[in-house]
Write an enzyme that holds these catalytic residues in place. Structure first.
Site: not given
Ligand code: 13P
Length: 347
Positions: A33, A177, A219, A261-263, A294
């Site tokens: 990132r 998760e 999660k 949130s996964g993107g 993210r």
């Protein structure tokens, strides 16, 4: 005694409409990132970025817990104050990612299993001594032609359950998760089917491994169409599909569901969480919360770009996303919150 502490911690993690901030990117993920934004990929840059996050003024208004990474839980502010102390002083509970990452699953092309159980009891004892009160383990499930397989789902579910049992033995609340990935062109119905199947398998294993459901947090992913699926459902349709899936597969004894949130963009993740709470909050057995990385951090990272002069603006952006998500838990998030923030930053 330990059981009551676990229940109390789990409840605190989802109390007061707050949620979790995941800042537990492994070094390779964090570096990736940073590289995209031209930030140096060094220990010092990662430390400075994590200092920016944990020193954000008023973060504790919206964030109940932060998830750290092994490198980060051992780090300090520039003035020498340990991050764990900064976090605890802000009224936030420190947590720690303890899995060792998703590795190729033998005999199952395109599928992964999360590793990290060896030596976990000893690592949990050390983290607990360092002040962590909860832990996280992420399993990843890809959707595609003929996958996920039963072998992949069961191997990941069993590892999650063994991890969760070890956490509770050590007095740490396990954040469980199982992430069904958004990648692919599959429709929302397929994500729903896979997510339900995965959650059922996970809770079956949690039961088999004697995990106390009142002392854990789930999660999960939201139920979404694949990111390249031509048909993208509305916010309300995603909220309905997600809640329907959870109601079928998640026992009422679990105190909180904190989504990844996964993107998704920050705005979309907040809008989805808000719609779920607007439509269903009063009827849900568990709190519908957030545990975003993210979707909380990305705008702040893009503002910071490794520059000291941008720290305050980046912290404002971080706090803004945290506030939006707290509002979403109350069903009070709206596009107007984004516009107001844009005006403030513009000024
Ligand atoms: P995202 O919210 O970016 O998906 O990350 C959550 C997380 O902690 C992944 O393990």
């Amino acid at each position: 005694m330990k059981a009551q502490e676990l229940v109390d911690t789990a409840n605190r993690m989802v109390a007061d409409d707050k949620g979790l901030l995941a800042m537990d990117e492994s070094n390779p993920t964090c570096n990736k990132r940073f590289a995209k934004l031209g930030i140096p990929q060094t220990v010092e840059a990662r430390r400075a970025y994590r200092e920016l996050i944990v020193t954000t003024p008023n973060l504790g208004e919206c964030i109940s817990g932060v998830i750290l990474y092994d490198e980060t839980i051992r780090q300090q502010k520039k003035d020498g104050t340990p991050f764990v102390k900064v976090i605890t002083d802000a009224g936030i509970i420190p947590g720690i990612k303890v899995d060792a990452g998703a590795k190729d699953l033998a005999g199952h092309p395109g599928e992964k299993v999360t590793e990290g159980l060896d030596g976990l009891r000893e690592r949990l004892a050390e983290y607990s001594q360092m002040g962590a009160r909860f832990a996280k383990w992420r399993a990843v499930i890809a959707v595609g032609d003929g996958i996920p397989s039963r072998g992949c789902i069961e191997a990941n579910a069993q590892a999650l359950a063994r991890y969760a049992a070890l956490c509770q033995e050590a007095g740490l609340v396990p954040v469980v998760e199982p992430e069904v990935l958004m990648d692919g062109d599959h429709p929302l119905e397929r994500c729903s089917e896979v997510t339900e199947q995965v959650l059922r398998a996970v809770f079956k294993q949690l039961y088999t491994q004697r995990v106390m459901l009142e002392g854990m947090i789930l999660k999960p992913n939201m139920v979404l169409p694949g990111s390249t699926c031509p048909k993208q459902e509305s916010v309300d349709e995603v909220a309905d599909a997600t809640v329907r899936c959870l109601l079928r597969a998640v026992p009422a004894a679990v105190p909180g569901v904190a989504f990844l949130s996964g993107g998704q963009s920050g705005e979309l993740a907040s809008a989805h969480l808000n719609a779920m709470n607007v439509r269903f909050k009063s009827r849900m057995p568990w709190g519908l919360a957030f545990s975003f990385a993210r979707a909380i951090q990305q705008p702040a990272l893009e503002i910071w770009r490794g520059e000291d002069a941008h720290v305050l603006a980046a912290q404002q952006a971080l706090l803004h996303r945290a506030r939006c998500n707290r509002a979403a838990r109350r069903g009070e998030y709206s596009g107007a919150m984004e516009e107001k923030a844009a005006i403030t930053v513009g000024n």
